[in-house]
Enzyme design. Structure first.
Site: not given
Length: 378
Positions: A194, A244, A301, A305, A329, A331
């Site tokens: 992914f 998360r 750094g 994204e 997905e 979610e």
């Protein structure tokens, strides 16, 4: 020479008639000539961007005949076309010449408008070519099932590379010489699912006139749209809360985060199209207007994204709060509708730990009076 090893003639009528894309897929320049197939027409697949070759009396389909392809070249074409459900079938051309042509193997697609190469090239040609480089780099290395699982991220990464080349970013304070001043010695991709990881050996000019030689690892993510829905009449915002894994891995004692709506920009999408789609998918809201907040790298750094942040003006009744997200997905999203002042209280207390939400909240704080006045006057 066996039949399997004999050179093959293959006719193309769609995206692979783009010379750049065809060379990427074949790995070489093919012997080719224009060709016409009677009583056929090329259509766009309904809801998709790729073409379908279908029988239609009285019209002609114009394509490209590739002559004397090797077994390896046909295998590369098969690998590229298979994810779309295409397989080779015999076809008889004008004058009785026999060849092979790619057609959908299961007839799952319906025809929409006639397909035009120039329109496709203008809209998603660049993204498709970028994706093809990564797809064909996997040829012979992963199975078709694995490729199918990776196609979405591959196309999203390709769209990010196109955005990086075409976004008009000002250069006023920076004194760097630009991308061409960087010399890439080698690049390796030890992981690609992914997300992906690239290991780079490169050199770049130093500000003191010297050269810096470095080894770096970069976490390859995709571009994403971030949207803070705001109702200027009710003076309310909609936030989401979800688990998360990154805070969890860090050891955070509460890995459920308050966030703005966000999601990746798929291949072929603009940031604005992604913003409208994600807002509908995650919280079921239709946005009236998008206001650009900021576009930026959250952590340049180590992460590729890039975020396009928006304030999304909408009607947000209290009843809009609830649960959402796409089950496909994985979610699990809770949406909540809160007053603007409650949001800013969470910003000041530190409960908002999400960078894009902080940026959107501070933008809204600056623009709130203007937006509320415009909504009242309207």
């Amino acid at each position: 020479m066996t039949t399997r090893d004999m050179p093959a003639d293959v006719v193309l009528f769609g995206t692979l008639t783009d010379p750049e894309l065809l060379e990427i897929v074949l790995g070489d320049v093919a012997i080719s000539q224009p060709v016409v197939l009677e009583n056929h027409q090329v259509f766009t697949a309904a809801g998709e961007s790729f073409p379908l070759l279908l029988p239609r009396d009285g019209v002609q389909a114009h394509g490209l005949l590739l002559e004397q392809l090797s077994h390896e070249q046909v295998a590369r074409l098969d690998y590229y076309e298979a994810p779309y459900g295409y397989a080779l079938e015999p076809v008889v051309l004008a004058g009785g010449r026999e060849a092979q042509v790619y057609r959908p193997s299961d007839n799952q697609f319906e025809a929409a408008a006639p397909w035009e190469l120039s329109v496709w090239q203008d809209q998603i040609g660049a993204m498709t070519r970028e994706a093809a480089h990564e797809i064909m780099g996997l040829f012979g290395r992963i199975t078709m099932d694995d490729l199918l699982r990776r196609l979405g991220p591959i196309r999203a990464r390709a769209q990010a590379r196109v955005n990086a080349k075409t976004d008009n970013i000002p250069v006023a304070l920076r004194q760097s010489e630009g991308r061409d001043a960087v010399s890439l010695t080698s690049i390796r991709r030890p992981y690609s699912q992914f997300f992906a990881v690239d290991e780079l050996d490169l050199s770049h000019p130093r500000f003191d006139g010297g050269t810096n030689q470095v080894e770096r690892a970069v976490f390859i993510a995709v571009d994403a749209s971030v949207i803070l829905p705001y109702d200027p009449v009710r003076d309310t915002v909609m936030l989401i809360e979800q688990f998360r894994p990154a805070p969890y891995v860090r050891g955070d004692m509460n890995p459920w985060m308050l966030e703005a709506v966000a999601g990746r920009i798929d291949g072929g999408e603009t940031p604005e199209e992604s913003a409208h789609r994600e807002t509908q998918e995650e919280v079921g809201l239709s946005l009236k207007e998008l206001l650009s907040v900021a576009n930026y790298y959250p952590s340049p750094g180590a992460f590729s994204e890039y975020l396009y942040c928006f304030l999304g003006l909408a009607d947000i009744p209290d009843s809009a709060a609830g649960h959402g997200g796409l089950a496909s997905e994985g979610e699990d999203i809770r949406s909540l509708v809160i007053p603007f002042e409650t949001l800013m209280g969470a910003v000041r207390s530190g409960e908002v730990q999400n960078g894009p939400l902080l940026i959107c909240a501070l933008y809204l704080e600056r623009e709130r009076d203007r937006l509320r006045k415009a909504a009242t006057d309207a």
